[in-house]
Design an enzyme around this catalytic site. Structure first.
Site, short mmCIF file in Angstrom:
data_model
loop_
_atom_site.label_atom_id
_atom_site.label_comp_id
_atom_site.label_asym_id
_atom_site.label_seq_id
_atom_site.Cartn_x
_atom_site.Cartn_y
_atom_site.Cartn_z
N GLN A 158 -5.02 -1.81 9.39
CA GLN A 158 -4.79 -3.11 8.75
C GLN A 158 -5.36 -4.23 9.62
O GLN A 158 -5.02 -4.35 10.80
CB GLN A 158 -3.28 -3.32 8.53
N ASP B 40 -11.24 2.06 3.20
CA ASP B 40 -11.48 0.61 3.06
C ASP B 40 -12.96 0.34 2.77
O ASP B 40 -13.31 -0.75 2.33
CB ASP B 40 -11.08 -0.12 4.35
N LYS C 147 0.83 -1.21 0.00
CA LYS C 147 0.00 0.00 0.00
C LYS C 147 0.87 1.26 0.00
O LYS C 147 0.59 2.22 -0.72
CB LYS C 147 -0.94 -0.01 1.22
#
Ligand code: NAP
Length: 290
Positions: A96, A119, A52
């Site tokens: 995460q 997300d 990322k």
């Protein structure tokens, strides 16, 4: 059989993002900024976060990685999220997953400001997406849609079967493919662990498109699919010999597919590209850019 190459598609989408970002910077705006929170030292998470951050650089974004030890308390993590929510220099925030067992992941997701939830897991974004409203779409599902679009795969009117109903993959992709979206309007069956085997086989054997996200190597076998199926393999499973495989028995199944995603180099790359698109959208929302 042709490969749905996530690497080629993701590079193209990220390059498009970078062009837009360069234009914004040339007009005097700051760079988009993504913050990633990583708890503990879970090896796969380390590698996802690394990709990322690399992708942020390619997109022309700034990024920050905040590390917390495995022992961090839920309240300490929530306090960090609250601080980032209030910080105008961060456009997008990711925590995460997975987080350690003593932390409730839903509390963490719920604490992220919906306007920074790149997300797309926050109930506000998930609900808006479900209703067909503007929202950050869950990144893996959005990445799959972008991949189908890139390779001009027709989804409208097709019979899709999704295997696995997790909140982060199976559920959102089943909604997105069935919604009246640009990539959607399919007839979708969502299957899960309680789906009787015979019913699962009935469904997969007549599916035009299969999306599998169960986390079991070789789950989809040759006898489960018809000739010409489009196969989207979301699974990422590390075998004892260290190699990465998906949920599809690629060697035997791929010859029956019209299109198939490789693992690695398929959906994983698309998840990261979708995060870049969502971060750009968060930034554009921040600056009232269209
Ligand atoms: P998850 O939360 O463990 O969910 C797995 C789902 O599969 C559950 O809904 C489960 O059903 C269902 N399932 C398990 N066994 C089944 C069976 N025998 N028949 C039918 N359904 C079954 O997993 P996830 O987070 O969705 O991840 C799935 C896989 O995708 C993993 O390998 C993960 O690493 C990978 N992944 C990849 C990406 C990417 O970017 N490529 C992103 C996310 C995840 P129940 O709900 O009934 O338990």
């Amino acid at each position: 059989m042709k490969l749905l190459d996530g690497k080629i598609c993701a590079e193209s989408l990220v390059a498009d993002v970078a062009v837009k970002v360069n234009g914004y910077i040339a007009s005097g705006l700051r760079k988009p900024h993504m913050t990633v929170i990583l708890v503990g030292d879970h090896a796969p998470s380390e590698s996802y976060v690394k990709s990322k951050i690399v992708s942020c650089r390619k997109a022309g974004f700034d990024s920050a990685l905040l590390r917390f030890p495995e022992t961090v308390s839920e309240s300490e993590l929530l306090a960090a999220i609250t601080a980032i929510n209030a910080d105008p220099s961060t456009d997008g925030l990711i925590v995460q997953l997975p987080v350690p067992q003593h932390i409730n992941p839903q509390n963490i997701i719920n604490a992220i400001a919906p306007e920074k939830d790149i997300d797309g897991f926050h109930p506000t974004n998930f609900g808006r997406m479900t209703l067909g409203q503007k929202a950050f779409r869950p990144a893996t599902a959005y990445g799959i849609c972008k991949l189908l679009q890139f390779y001009e795969i027709t989804v409208k009117g097709k019979h899709c079967v999704v295997i696995g109903r997790s909140n982060i993959v199976g559920k959102p992709i089943s909604i997105m493919l069935s919604n009246d979206f640009d990539i959607g309007n399919a007839t979708v069956t969502l299957t899960h662990i309680e789906t009787p085997r015979e019913l699962l086989l009935d469904e997969t054997r007549r599916a035009d498109i299969i999306v599998v996200a169960v986390g079991i190597p070789g789950f989809v076998t040759e006898d489960m699919v018809k000739e010409g199926v489009v196969m989207i393999d979301v699974g990422i499973n590390r075998l004892e010999n260290g190699s990465l495989v998906g949920d599809v028995d690629f060697t035997r199944v791929s010859s029956k597919c019209s299109w198939i995603t490789p693992v690695p180099g398929g959906v994983g790359r698309m998840t990261v590209a979708a995060l870049m698109i969502n971060t750009l959208m968060a930034y554009q929302n921040n600056f009232d850019l269209t």
